[in-house]
Motif scaffolding. Structure first.
Motif, short mmCIF file in Angstrom:
data_model
loop_
_atom_site.label_atom_id
_atom_site.label_comp_id
_atom_site.label_asym_id
_atom_site.label_seq_id
_atom_site.Cartn_x
_atom_site.Cartn_y
_atom_site.Cartn_z
N UNK A 10 -3.84 7.48 1.15
CA UNK A 10 -2.44 7.34 1.53
C UNK A 10 -1.63 7.12 0.25
N UNK A 11 -0.32 7.36 0.28
CA UNK A 11 0.50 7.15 -0.92
C UNK A 11 0.47 5.71 -1.45
N UNK A 12 0.32 4.73 -0.55
CA UNK A 12 0.37 3.33 -0.97
C UNK A 12 -0.99 2.66 -1.08
N UNK A 13 -2.06 3.39 -0.86
CA UNK A 13 -3.39 2.79 -0.95
C UNK A 13 -4.44 3.68 -0.35
N UNK A 27 -15.00 -2.38 6.06
CA UNK A 27 -13.98 -1.48 5.55
C UNK A 27 -13.70 -1.82 4.09
N UNK A 28 -12.98 -0.95 3.41
CA UNK A 28 -12.59 -1.23 2.03
C UNK A 28 -11.13 -0.84 1.82
N UNK A 29 -10.53 -1.46 0.82
CA UNK A 29 -9.19 -1.07 0.37
C UNK A 29 -9.25 -0.83 -1.14
N UNK A 30 -8.42 0.11 -1.59
CA UNK A 30 -8.34 0.44 -3.00
C UNK A 30 -6.92 0.90 -3.32
N UNK A 31 -6.66 1.07 -4.60
CA UNK A 31 -5.41 1.67 -5.03
C UNK A 31 -5.35 3.12 -4.58
N UNK A 32 -4.16 3.71 -4.54
CA UNK A 32 -4.08 5.14 -4.21
C UNK A 32 -4.71 5.98 -5.32
N UNK A 33 -5.00 7.25 -5.00
CA UNK A 33 -5.53 8.15 -6.01
C UNK A 33 -4.40 8.59 -6.92
N UNK A 37 -6.21 7.21 -13.27
CA UNK A 37 -5.41 6.49 -14.28
C UNK A 37 -5.84 5.02 -14.29
N UNK A 38 -6.25 4.53 -15.44
CA UNK A 38 -6.74 3.16 -15.58
C UNK A 38 -5.69 2.16 -15.11
N UNK A 39 -6.10 1.27 -14.22
CA UNK A 39 -5.23 0.22 -13.72
C UNK A 39 -4.30 0.62 -12.59
N UNK A 40 -4.23 1.92 -12.27
CA UNK A 40 -3.29 2.38 -11.25
C UNK A 40 -3.93 3.26 -10.18
N UNK A 82 -2.30 -2.98 -3.90
CA UNK A 82 -1.28 -2.77 -4.92
C UNK A 82 -1.03 -3.99 -5.80
N UNK A 83 -1.19 -5.18 -5.24
CA UNK A 83 -0.90 -6.39 -6.02
C UNK A 83 -2.15 -7.12 -6.53
#
Length: 131
Positions: A10-13, A27-33, A37-40, A82-83
């Protein structure tokens, strides 16, 4: 032991479902693709191995090793990608939005117990990430 992480982007994660031998773990959560990019960004899909790791911040946790152009990709508790994440993977018991989950500490302890049992028995733990 083989862990399979199936992702939805998804755009936000990024949300995922983690299984072993067809059995749901969490389940898992991660940053968006964002192109690794390192850190993002979350890490690329692929096959990795997991090892034990200790740090003052997270105590005993899990590290995904040999990730292209990345280091210190961890499994650790977090509820808001995201945070609270910089490329790591957070196990959660419930998904509540894109990159948002609940009861991460409980999910992490469950995952850590399974993985540590396998590692302590002398087995490798492979992580397969796909979508």
């Amino acid at each position: 032991m083989i862990l399979v992480l199936t992702r939805t982007y998804f755009p936000d994660g990024t949300n995922g479902k983690l299984e072993s031998n067809g059995t749901f773990i969490c389940y898992t959560i991660e940053l968006p693709w964002k192109n690794n990019q390192v850190g993002f960004s979350c890490i690329p899909e692929g096959n990795y191995f997991i090892r034990k790791r200790y740090s003052a911040k997270y105590k005993w946790h899990l590290e995904v090793i040999n990730v292209q152009d990345r280091k210190y990709i961890l499994f650790h508790p977090a509820n808001f990608a995201l945070s609270e994440l910089r490329g790591c993977i957070a196990p959660v018991l419930t998904l509540s939005g894109a990159g948002i989950g609940l009861q991460s500490k409980l999910a992490f302890e469950k995952l850590k117990a399974l993985v540590y049992t396998s590692l302590d028995s002398g087995n490798c733990v492979e992580l397969i990430i796909n979508s």
